[in-house]
Design a protein around this motif. Structure first.
Motif, PDB file in Angstrom:
ATOM      1  N   ASP A 211     -54.062   6.058 -30.082  1.00 26.53           N
ATOM      2  CA  ASP A 211     -54.395   6.837 -28.888  1.00 26.53           C
ATOM      3  C   ASP A 211     -55.542   7.789 -29.170  1.00 26.53           C
ATOM      4  OD1 ASP A 211     -53.168   8.866 -30.326  1.00 26.53           O
ATOM      5  OD2 ASP A 211     -51.975   9.590 -28.655  1.00 26.53           O
ATOM      6  N   LYS A 213     -56.294  11.615 -28.634  1.00 29.05           N
ATOM      7  CA  LYS A 213     -55.629  12.854 -28.228  1.00 29.05           C
ATOM      8  C   LYS A 213     -56.595  13.915 -27.697  1.00 29.05           C
ATOM      9  CE  LYS A 213     -51.362  12.687 -30.896  1.00 29.05           C
ATOM     10  NZ  LYS A 213     -51.497  11.736 -32.019  1.00 29.05           N
ATOM     11  N   GLY A 225     -52.371  15.543 -23.936  1.00 33.74           N
ATOM     12  CA  GLY A 225     -51.246  14.625 -24.097  1.00 33.74           C
ATOM     13  C   GLY A 225     -51.713  13.229 -24.468  1.00 33.74           C
ATOM     14  N   TYR A 268     -41.010   6.034 -33.137  1.00 30.07           N
ATOM     15  CA  TYR A 268     -42.471   6.101 -33.000  1.00 30.07           C
ATOM     16  C   TYR A 268     -42.966   6.693 -34.307  1.00 30.07           C
ATOM     17  CZ  TYR A 268     -46.717   8.559 -31.092  1.00 30.07           C
ATOM     18  OH  TYR A 268     -47.954   9.089 -30.853  1.00 30.07           O
ATOM     19  N   ASN A 284     -41.631  10.336 -33.847  1.00 35.49           N
ATOM     20  CA  ASN A 284     -41.118  10.731 -32.535  1.00 35.49           C
ATOM     21  C   ASN A 284     -39.962   9.808 -32.186  1.00 35.49           C
ATOM     22  OD1 ASN A 284     -43.153  12.751 -32.062  1.00 35.49           O
ATOM     23  ND2 ASN A 284     -44.571  11.070 -31.675  1.00 35.49           N
ATOM     24  N   ARG A 286     -39.101   8.292 -29.314  1.00 37.44           N
ATOM     25  CA  ARG A 286     -39.335   7.772 -27.958  1.00 37.44           C
ATOM     26  C   ARG A 286     -40.614   6.954 -27.971  1.00 37.44           C
ATOM     27  NH1 ARG A 286     -43.800  10.710 -27.216  1.00 37.44           N
ATOM     28  NH2 ARG A 286     -43.925  12.527 -28.557  1.00 37.44           N
ATOM     29  N   GLY A 288     -44.497   6.443 -26.944  1.00 41.00           N
ATOM     30  CA  GLY A 288     -45.611   7.368 -26.758  1.00 41.00           C
ATOM     31  C   GLY A 288     -46.124   7.303 -25.327  1.00 41.00           C
ATOM     32  N   ASP A 289     -46.810   8.340 -24.943  1.00 43.53           N
ATOM     33  CA  ASP A 289     -47.496   8.389 -23.660  1.00 43.53           C
ATOM     34  C   ASP A 289     -48.924   8.815 -23.970  1.00 43.53           C
ATOM     35  OD1 ASP A 289     -48.510   8.904 -21.152  1.00 43.53           O
ATOM     36  OD2 ASP A 289     -46.720   9.926 -20.426  1.00 43.53           O
ATOM     37  N   PRO A 290     -49.932   7.973 -23.884  1.00 42.45           N
ATOM     38  CA  PRO A 290     -50.032   6.719 -23.129  1.00 42.45           C
ATOM     39  C   PRO A 290     -49.794   5.414 -23.914  1.00 42.45           C
ATOM     40  CG  PRO A 290     -52.236   7.436 -23.762  1.00 42.45           C
ATOM     41  CD  PRO A 290     -51.276   8.426 -24.355  1.00 42.45           C
ATOM     42  N   GLU A 291     -49.157   5.453 -25.085  1.00 37.67           N
ATOM     43  CA  GLU A 291     -48.983   4.192 -25.817  1.00 37.67           C
ATOM     44  C   GLU A 291     -48.082   3.194 -25.075  1.00 37.67           C
ATOM     45  OE1 GLU A 291     -48.885   7.197 -27.124  1.00 37.67           O
ATOM     46  OE2 GLU A 291     -49.597   7.248 -29.198  1.00 37.67           O
TER      47      GLU A 291
END
Ligand code: AMP
Ligand code: GLY
Length: 422
Positions: A211, A213, A225, A268, A284, A286, A288-291
């Motif tokens: 990503d 960042k 984010g 993650y 992490n 969860r 990812g956002d935007p992954e």
């Protein structure tokens, strides 16, 4: 089958989009959802932070399975609240979400299991933290132990900066998250993420991603984010994905099982690819956002069955198929983000953009007011495309981006540059 999806971001839209394609034909409720999620789910006005209201809704609707997408809910124990009321959910539990909830815990786990990561120590007072920071050279990395909305890591280039960061954390700058501080050595390299799914015992690989960042082109300016992402990440070829599984993910899941807090859910893994090999930056608990917005378009198998198997301990029966075609997403944001920004401007061009081959638009901060789609967040849209190559995915995504606008909207023009440079 009735599902409850908790959250309202672009990641949650990508998950809703994938879940809606399940052969299990779920009826999906989203709390609170957004204008894009509303195309796949019935949005209910319950905040993701209101655990009791989510539980009451799930019980009243006889929800069969809940997908909790964000770290704050997982680390805060929403899984335990729902499961305590008899609602099956994608974890991890609060006890296992320590994977993301405590950086110090993870560093100790790495030390115990021989997982490669930066040299570090944990501290509860400023004086000893400063002494250790002075001893490991510059730049030095200073981390609040707990969740800090992505802001709890400071890379200090001078002793003054390092002292200031340590004081800020111990003086409560990040609330209780800074009661403990981790100081670690700086790792030089390129970052990549790798995702896996665990049922507590069995673990399967998902995919890799990278990503962007920083808010500015060339990965400069303040952290956000995430302004865009792509999958797979060329810096993480299949051989390194195998290393990620064997040397990082599997020993981590085994350590959680040994400790009696089985890890059920998404892992993650944030890696730094250094000259001496991959090292852990962070975990992490969860997607990812935007992954997630680039993983979901590549997943050819049923997401829902895999998530349920992670909850039920049957991941050994799941094999996931991924498209070899890369996916790339460009975040469109409101002017001023990540600082203050205006809300409520109408978004134009969405339908025309969505007609471009390979393009899917995931919504983040949007709202449907009387048929008009409004930008109501900092990150507003994830314009995603697949293609035969990253270059083609990028070209399609930007073709779509060029058709979309609202007052003050902006985006980075170089998403994917690291991959294309290779
Ligand atoms: P984290 O919240 O732990 O992911 O840290 C946020 C960001 O800080 C990471 O994505 C890295 O870019 C950077 N970072 C964290 N730890 C280190 C380290 N030891 N060396 C270099 N960069 C780091
Ligand atoms: N894209 C970074 C994150 O989800 O934490």
């Amino acid at each position: 089958m009735k599902l409850l999806l908790v959250g309202s971001g672009g990641r949650e839209h990508a998950l809703a989009w994938a879940l809606a394609q399940s052969p299990l034909k779920p009826k999906i409720y989203a709390a609170p959802g957004n204008a894009g999620i509303a195309r796949h789910a019935e949005c209910v006005p319950i905040a993701a932070t209101d655990f009791n209201a989510l539980k009451d809704f799930a019980v009243a609707q006889k929800i069969d399975f809940a997908v909790i997408a964000a770290d704050a809910q997982l680390v805060g124990g929403l899984w335990d609240v729902l499961e305590g009321a008899g609602i099956k959910a994608l974890g991890p539990s609060k006890a296992a979400a320590v994977l993301e909830g405590s950086k110090g815990f993870v560093k100790d786990l790495c030390a115990a299991k021989g997982i490669p990561t930066a040299a570090y120590q944990r501290f509860r007072d400023a004086a000893s933290a400063k002494r250790f920071a002075d001893s490991i050279g510059l730049p030095v990395v200073i981390k609040a132990d707990g969740l800090a909305a992505g802001k709890g890591v400071i890379i200090a280039g001078s002793k003054a900066e390092s002292d200031k960061a340590i004081d800020f954390m111990f003086e409560g700058g990040f609330g209780d998250s800074g009661n403990e501080v981790v100081i670690e050595e700086f790792m030089d390299g390129e970052e990549a993420s790798f995702f896996a799914l665990s049922d507590g015992e069995n673990v399967i690989a998902l995919a890799g991603a990278q990503d962007h960042k920083r808010v500015g082109e060339g990965d400069t300016g303040p952290n956000t984010g995430g302004m865009g992402a792509y999958s797979p990440a060329p810096v993480l070829p299949p051989s390194l994905e195998q290393v990620a599984m064997d040397q990082f993910i599997k020993p981590t899941v085994a350590a959680f099982a040994e400790q009696g807090r089985p890890y059920m859910g998404v892992l993650y893994l944030g890696l730094m690819i250094t000259k001496t090999g991959p090292k852990l930056v962070e975990y992490n608990c969860r997607f990812g956002d935007p992954e997630a917005q680039v993983l979901m378009p590549r997943l050819k198998s049923d997401l829902l069955s895999a998530l349920i198997a992670a909850r039920n301990g049957t991941l050994n029966k799941v094999a996931l198929e991924w498209s070899a075609d890369p996916a790339l997403t460009v975040v469109m944001a409101s002017g001023g983000y990540p600082g203050p920004y205006e809300k409520g401007h109408e978004i134009f061009g969405l339908e025309e953009a969505a007609r471009i081959p390979g393009v899917t638009i995931f919504h983040a901060g949007t709202e449907n007011r009387d048929g008009k789609i409004l930008a109501v967040g900092g990150r507003v849209l994830n314009v995603t495309a697949t293609g035969a190559t990253i270059a083609q995915a990028q070209q399609r995504a930007y073709e779509a981006v060029d058709k979309i606008s609202w007052k003050g909207s902006f985006f980075r023009k170089d998403i994917g540059w690291r991959a294309l440079k290779r």
